[in-house]
Design an enzyme around this catalytic site. Sequence first.
Site, PDB file in Angstrom:
ATOM      1  N   ARG A   1      35.234  36.021  42.183  1.00 57.43           N
ATOM      2  CA  ARG A   1      35.490  36.585  40.859  1.00 57.43           C
ATOM      3  C   ARG A   1      35.745  35.456  39.867  1.00 57.43           C
ATOM      4  NH1 ARG A   1      39.232  41.926  42.366  1.00 57.43           N
ATOM      5  NH2 ARG A   1      37.751  42.779  43.874  1.00 57.43           N
TER       6      ARG A   1
ATOM      7  N   GLU B   1      49.803  44.317  42.539  1.00 55.52           N
ATOM      8  CA  GLU B   1      48.785  45.085  43.251  1.00 55.52           C
ATOM      9  C   GLU B   1      48.301  44.335  44.486  1.00 55.52           C
ATOM     10  OE1 GLU B   1      44.094  46.088  42.993  1.00 55.52           O
ATOM     11  OE2 GLU B   1      45.138  45.942  41.068  1.00 55.52           O
TER      12      GLU B   1
ATOM     13  N   SER C   1      43.842  48.840  46.413  1.00 52.76           N
ATOM     14  CA  SER C   1      43.442  49.960  45.569  1.00 52.76           C
ATOM     15  C   SER C   1      42.408  50.768  46.338  1.00 52.76           C
ATOM     16  CB  SER C   1      42.867  49.484  44.234  1.00 52.76           C
ATOM     17  OG  SER C   1      41.662  48.779  44.435  1.00 52.76           O
TER      18      SER C   1
ATOM     19  N   ARG D   1      45.364  37.890  48.974  1.00 56.15           N
ATOM     20  CA  ARG D   1      46.530  38.027  48.096  1.00 56.15           C
ATOM     21  C   ARG D   1      47.758  38.546  48.844  1.00 56.15           C
ATOM     22  NH1 ARG D   1      46.487  41.325  42.404  1.00 56.15           N
ATOM     23  NH2 ARG D   1      45.105  39.618  41.802  1.00 56.15           N
TER      24      ARG D   1
END
Length: 419
Positions: A258, A345, A348, A384
Amino acid sequence: MIDIRYVRENPEAVRASQRARGADEALVDRLLSADEARRSTLQIAEETRAQQKALSRTVGKASPEERPAILADAQALAAKVKELEESASAANAEYEQIAMSIANIIIDGVPAGGEDDFTVLKHVGDVPEFDFPVKDHLDLAEGIGGLDMARGTKVSGSRFYYLTGIGARLELALLTAAADLAEANGFTLTVTPTLVKPEIMGGTGFLGAHSDEIYHLEQDDLYLVGTSEVALAGYHSGEIIDLSEGPKRYAGWSTCYRREAGSYGKDTRGIIRVHQFNKVEMFSYCTPAEAEDEHARLLDFEEQMLAKVELPYRVIDTAAGDLGSSAARKFDCEAWLPSQERWMEVTSTSNCTTFQARRLGVRERVDGKTQIVATLNGTLATTRWLVAILENHQREDGSIYVPEGLRPYLGGRELIATT
């Protein structure tokens, strides 16, 4: 892509979805006008073509005196057909351009608004209290010899890193635990391509408003994926699949890329926001009627993983304006981040209903007819997570408690000591 039949029959519901997202509801009326224009133009073209063919069939029966006039009329009609077909093609192109710009229709109950307008559904676990100064994940990772940001930056630039020693082993343990959980629940484990064609990237809805997040290799016209969701959505593109025995579930293990465009100055320390990371992603194909139940199952699998690594977290129902264009609803799990005293976060899961499958041509056969399937995705583990694991399980001396769910993948180790 949304279902045009639904838009024709329920235009106000689509307008309401656009309003909830903070998107342009005028696109709905533009789409309906473009749809009417393409259909009427195509109908006239087909009627004129039929007239031209019928007239051409009379040439052989006409007298020599009548034949030149009939041929001239047939040629004029043929020219008119060509002109109408070009108009129909242009009308269809306009229709498709507008249709591609309208996001998926949100599911009833999704909160309206933007990034801060989510609804908290539940909290799980207790936020840890420390009786010593809390270190952040970068200091902790460097203390156990698990992360080298400086050399990552030297070799590749900012937001790149090396996981080293126990850091690399910890990530492999996490991802392997996720793969095991996925396989135990009927997912087919896959190692997916990380370069995909434009039609696959576009089909999943990633080439819209957030296309600046994606790396594009212009010479090859290929895109680096930011999630294996893209490759898994394309896996059955153009196919009729069999869902008679239930959903088709895949777990994709891949490296993800990303650009993190627009996030300059935000979470630049450590590995919260980086350009390259690893992830195990769940992906499911199911019937539209099963989609909401399947969504709940994917969320449950994510929560099972969070329980394995013993993290306190909350589940939020993401607001419409913070959804990606493909998602009709998205639940996020956010783990506690002690160093910043906030929720971050970590997973998801999105219900994309028939939006992606319609673009990619994925169907099932029911009673002899085909219908578009539904697609869903959800994160099961990613790099993460190491941030939250290190910070929530730190000890005063900088060592790290190993959650019980990861110990079998680390040789039974209960503690990671500083170097």
